[in-house]
Design a protein around this motif. Structure first.
Motif, PDB file in Angstrom:
ATOM      1  N   THR A  44       0.833  -1.207   0.000  1.00  0.00           N
ATOM      2  CA  THR A  44       0.000   0.000   0.000  1.00  0.00           C
ATOM      3  C   THR A  44       0.869   1.258   0.000  1.00  0.00           C
ATOM      4  O   THR A  44       0.639   2.181  -0.793  1.00  0.00           O
ATOM      5  N   LEU A  47       2.493   1.763  -3.393  1.00  0.00           N
ATOM      6  CA  LEU A  47       1.616   2.298  -4.433  1.00  0.00           C
ATOM      7  C   LEU A  47       1.775   3.818  -4.486  1.00  0.00           C
ATOM      8  O   LEU A  47       1.830   4.415  -5.561  1.00  0.00           O
ATOM      9  N   ALA A  51       4.385   4.109  -7.541  1.00  0.00           N
ATOM     10  CA  ALA A  51       3.445   4.247  -8.655  1.00  0.00           C
ATOM     11  C   ALA A  51       2.813   5.635  -8.702  1.00  0.00           C
ATOM     12  O   ALA A  51       2.116   5.951  -9.649  1.00  0.00           O
ATOM     13  N   VAL A  53       0.384   6.715  -6.922  1.00  0.00           N
ATOM     14  CA  VAL A  53      -1.061   6.453  -6.900  1.00  0.00           C
ATOM     15  C   VAL A  53      -1.562   6.673  -5.475  1.00  0.00           C
ATOM     16  O   VAL A  53      -0.926   6.220  -4.525  1.00  0.00           O
ATOM     17  N   PRO A  55      -4.350   5.390  -3.423  1.00  0.00           N
ATOM     18  CA  PRO A  55      -5.486   4.481  -3.322  1.00  0.00           C
ATOM     19  C   PRO A  55      -6.434   4.916  -2.208  1.00  0.00           C
ATOM     20  O   PRO A  55      -6.055   5.660  -1.303  1.00  0.00           O
ATOM     21  N   LEU A  71      -7.771   0.773  -5.829  1.00  0.00           N
ATOM     22  CA  LEU A  71      -7.096   1.656  -6.773  1.00  0.00           C
ATOM     23  C   LEU A  71      -8.092   2.631  -7.388  1.00  0.00           C
ATOM     24  O   LEU A  71      -9.244   2.264  -7.641  1.00  0.00           O
ATOM     25  N   LEU A  75      -5.887   5.807 -13.988  1.00  0.00           N
ATOM     26  CA  LEU A  75      -4.443   5.643 -13.869  1.00  0.00           C
ATOM     27  C   LEU A  75      -3.841   5.671 -15.261  1.00  0.00           C
ATOM     28  O   LEU A  75      -4.402   5.093 -16.194  1.00  0.00           O
ATOM     29  N   GLN A  79       1.471   4.180 -14.203  1.00  0.00           N
ATOM     30  CA  GLN A  79       0.883   3.931 -12.883  1.00  0.00           C
ATOM     31  C   GLN A  79       0.219   2.551 -12.847  1.00  0.00           C
ATOM     32  O   GLN A  79       0.360   1.828 -11.859  1.00  0.00           O
ATOM     33  N   GLN A  80      -0.481   2.196 -13.890  1.00  0.00           N
ATOM     34  CA  GLN A  80      -1.152   0.902 -13.955  1.00  0.00           C
ATOM     35  C   GLN A  80      -0.133  -0.242 -13.910  1.00  0.00           C
ATOM     36  O   GLN A  80      -0.302  -1.211 -13.180  1.00  0.00           O
ATOM     37  N   SER A  83       1.510  -0.377 -10.391  1.00  0.00           N
ATOM     38  CA  SER A  83       0.498  -0.813  -9.423  1.00  0.00           C
ATOM     39  C   SER A  83       0.256  -2.312  -9.529  1.00  0.00           C
ATOM     40  O   SER A  83       0.174  -3.017  -8.512  1.00  0.00           O
TER      41      SER A  83
END
Length: 113
Positions: A44, A47, A51, A53, A55, A71, A75, A79-80, A83
């Protein structure tokens, strides 16, 4: 028992939850719980770090025993990719734990296509 549940959309992990307690040892010495928690929290946090990101995270921080990570929908490709590497790594690491400690951890998946 720790229950790890992963939800996939279009063959990509979109969400995971970790709930319960392993109770494989006395409080403070439960290695299965500590390992599962460290893996999930590390994934987590990474991420966000790796990434880029943010979440949606829901956790029971007082009693423990619950973590849900979702998620966001929007994205970009990078990022995808990052992740999914992180979440698949978490999934396979928890599966490895289940092989050795199946009395204390259960890993399931669900496809939401």
């Amino acid at each position: 028992m720790i229950y790890a549940h992963f939800i996939q959309q279009n063959r990509r992990i979109k969400k995971f939850t970790l709930s319960g307690h392993a109770e494989s040892g006395p409080y403070g010495h439960d290695l299965v719980c500590a390992a599962a928690s460290a893996l999930a929290i590390g994934a987590t946090n990474n991420l966000i770090r790796l990434a880029n990101v943010e979440p949606s995270v829901d956790a029971n921080e007082e009693e423990g025993g619950f973590l849900e990570v979702i998620l966001p929908d929007a994205l970009d490709g990078k990022q995808q990719e990052i992740s999914q590497l992180l979440l698949q790594s978490l999934y396979y690491s928890l599966l490895d734990m289940e092989e050795s400690y199946g009395d204390f951890i259960s890993v399931t998946t669900q496809n939401d296509d």
